[in-house]
Scaffold this motif. Structure first.
Motif, PDB file in Angstrom:
ATOM      1  N   UNK A 139       0.686  -1.139  -0.133  1.00 13.89           N
ATOM      2  CA  UNK A 139       0.097   0.117   0.074  1.00 13.89           C
ATOM      3  C   UNK A 139       0.798   1.256  -0.110  1.00 13.89           C
ATOM      4  N   UNK A 140       1.697   1.575   0.876  1.00 15.17           N
ATOM      5  CA  UNK A 140       2.589   2.686   1.039  1.00 15.17           C
ATOM      6  C   UNK A 140       3.488   2.847  -0.175  1.00 15.17           C
ATOM      7  N   UNK A 141       4.031   1.800  -0.588  1.00 17.19           N
ATOM      8  CA  UNK A 141       5.062   1.644  -1.793  1.00 17.19           C
ATOM      9  C   UNK A 141       4.321   2.219  -3.258  1.00 17.19           C
ATOM     10  N   UNK A 142       2.806   1.837  -3.308  1.00 21.57           N
ATOM     11  CA  UNK A 142       2.137   2.273  -4.314  1.00 21.57           C
ATOM     12  C   UNK A 142       1.854   3.648  -4.283  1.00 21.57           C
ATOM     13  N   UNK A 143       1.625   4.015  -2.794  1.00 23.87           N
ATOM     14  CA  UNK A 143       1.381   5.739  -2.875  1.00 23.87           C
ATOM     15  C   UNK A 143       2.644   6.409  -3.070  1.00 23.87           C
ATOM     16  N   UNK A 144       3.551   6.055  -2.282  1.00 21.33           N
ATOM     17  CA  UNK A 144       4.780   7.042  -2.414  1.00 21.33           C
ATOM     18  C   UNK A 144       5.891   6.668  -3.127  1.00 21.33           C
ATOM     19  N   UNK A 145       6.323   5.547  -3.454  1.00 20.09           N
ATOM     20  CA  UNK A 145       7.585   5.152  -4.168  1.00 20.09           C
ATOM     21  C   UNK A 145       7.305   4.362  -5.417  1.00 20.09           C
TER      22      UNK A 145
END
Length: 450
Positions: A146-152
């Motif tokens: 989830x975080x990788x898809x949002x930020x990275x």
């Protein structure tokens, strides 16, 4: 006009100049051919505009290789400054510290997305991908899907031009940035201007405004004949016993004669290009960040450089700043082909949207285009390079490759000079004592990390 030297170096960037410097110090005959008519340094050159210095590849001068650190200090013994490192990530009207601070990140994301990111992160730690093949797998293991898809992954795709599942593991670097960094007082170009001056003082030659058009190898006489076109249109011919090439590998293979069997493989190699729009004006607030990585898919800019934060010598005193908005593209696409006025207008809008510079506070601007700043290492790249490497070794034993484009490797700042040093030592030793293709320093933060 013709000239014979023992070693002819193609490209006056960090790799080519490092190789030429080592050879010149050893008393060897060496000449460097550079396509740019005005400056050495390649992608590490510094452009001056309106009293400001614009670096086209702002990166800290850090290395795990003592030899590279010694080289930089030798070339510019009193020309470095050290500063605390401040860098951030921009995403949807928010600035995130880099490395990420967990509480700040969760507060910026909001309760619902934070909960989803925490759950995803926990799942990644409990059930990681055991043999990650791509950057997407690696980012998922490190941050959660989830975080990788949002930020990275949006940032990585913007910079590379590839999908995250087409990028190799390690694309973005894995080490944490250091607390402080060292940088040349007057910009990255000062290091390589100093290197070029030393080469000339040692008897070497630096030839600017030279585009290499053909390289013919005589296997019987073990000699190279190189056809060159000067920037004024005049043709030259040079001969040499050794060639050190830092030119893009695809272009080099196409220029070789006899034609290599790996010509088709070289034609498959791809590159990312870059447009930098430098804006001069008053920032909305004091900016201490050296770089801001723009992880927002709604904006086209990939990274913002704050040049005077790298070094106070990058600009005059006063309340004006110079920000470099970096746009990554492919030569010939919409961004690359856009006119300067359109690119400046885009940069002005996006700088204002991020709250960096209001449109009315901008007083001047400059557009710089750079070809082939990033060799693209997709899934097929390793196979192509393996074929090319075997082919060149068998048919052109005195052709030596170095540098980011010469080796088609997106290494850190220190990889290019290190490859140049090792290449020169191979020539001096008369054998391949170093495997330049695989040699590199211990990784530091990825080139495009904040």
């Amino acid at each position: 006009m013709g000239q014979h030297v023992e070693t002819l170096v193609i490209g006056a960037g960090p790799a080519g100049l490092s190789a030429a410097y080592v050879l010149a110090k050893a008393g060897r005959s060496v000449a460097v051919l550079e396509m740019d008519p005005d400056q050495v340094g390649g992608a590490s050159r510094t452009i001056t505009h309106g009293g400001f210095r614009i670096d086209l590849s702002g990166e800290a001068y850090e290395s795990a290789s003592p030899r590279v650190l010694d080289l930089w200090s030798e070339l510019l013994p009193d020309g470095f400054v050290e500063h605390p490192r401040v860098s951030r990530i921009y995403h949807h009207d928010r600035f995130y510290a880099y490395p990420l601070k967990p509480l700040e990140t969760l507060a910026h994301l909001g309760a619902r997305r934070s909960a989803a990111c925490l759950a995803s992160f926990g799942l990644a730690k409990i059930r990681p991908i055991k043999a990650p093949r791509t950057f997407g797998d690696e980012a998922r293991n490190r941050f959660g899907a989830r975080l990788s898809s949002i930020l990275f992954t949006p940032f990585a795709e913007k910079v590379s031009g590839l999908g995250c599942d087409d990028m190799p593991v390690g694309w973005g670097g894995t080490a944490r940035p250091t607390a402080s960094f060292r940088y040349p007082l007057e910009g990255a170009g000062a290091v390589w201007e100093a290197c070029a001056a030393r080469i000339v003082a040692l008897g070497g030659k630096i030839r600017l405004g030279r585009r290499v058009e053909s390289l013919r190898f005589d296997a019987i006489g073990q000699q190279w004949t190189v056809g060159v076109r000067r920037s004024d249109g005049v043709a030259e011919q040079h001969t040499a016993e050794h060639i050190v090439s830092t030119a893009p590998l695809r272009d080099l293979i196409a220029a070789l004669s006899p034609a290599p069997a790996s010509l088709i493989h070289a034609g498959e190699l791809m590159y990312r290009d870059q447009v930098t729009v430098a804006l001069v004006g008053r920032t909305r607030k004091l900016l201490r960040e050296t770089a801001i990585a723009v992880h927002d898919a709604d904006l086209k800019v990939g990274r913002v450089q704050n040049f005077r934060a790298w070094s106070p010598g990058m600009g005059p005193g006063g309340d004006l700043s110079c920000l470099g908005l970096e746009y990554f593209c492919f030569e010939g696409d919409g961004l690359w082909a856009a006119g300067d006025e359109d690119l400046i207008a885009l940069a002005r809008r996006e700088a204002a949207a991020m709250g960096l510079m209001d449109d009315g506070a901008i007083q001047d601007a400059r557009v710089v285009r750079q070809r082939k700043v990033l060799p693209i290492e997709d899934e097929a790249c390793a196979e192509h390079l393996a074929v090319i490497r075997l082919d060149l070794k068998a048919r052109f034993p005195t052709l030596h490759l170095a540098g980011r484009n010469g080796l088609h490797r997106n290494g850190e700042r220190d990889h290019a000079p290190l490859s140049g040093l090792l290449t020169a030592e191979n020539i001096l030793a008369g054998d391949a004592a170093h495997d330049v293709w695989s040699a590199s320093s211990v990784p530091e933060p990825g080139r495009f990390a904040a």
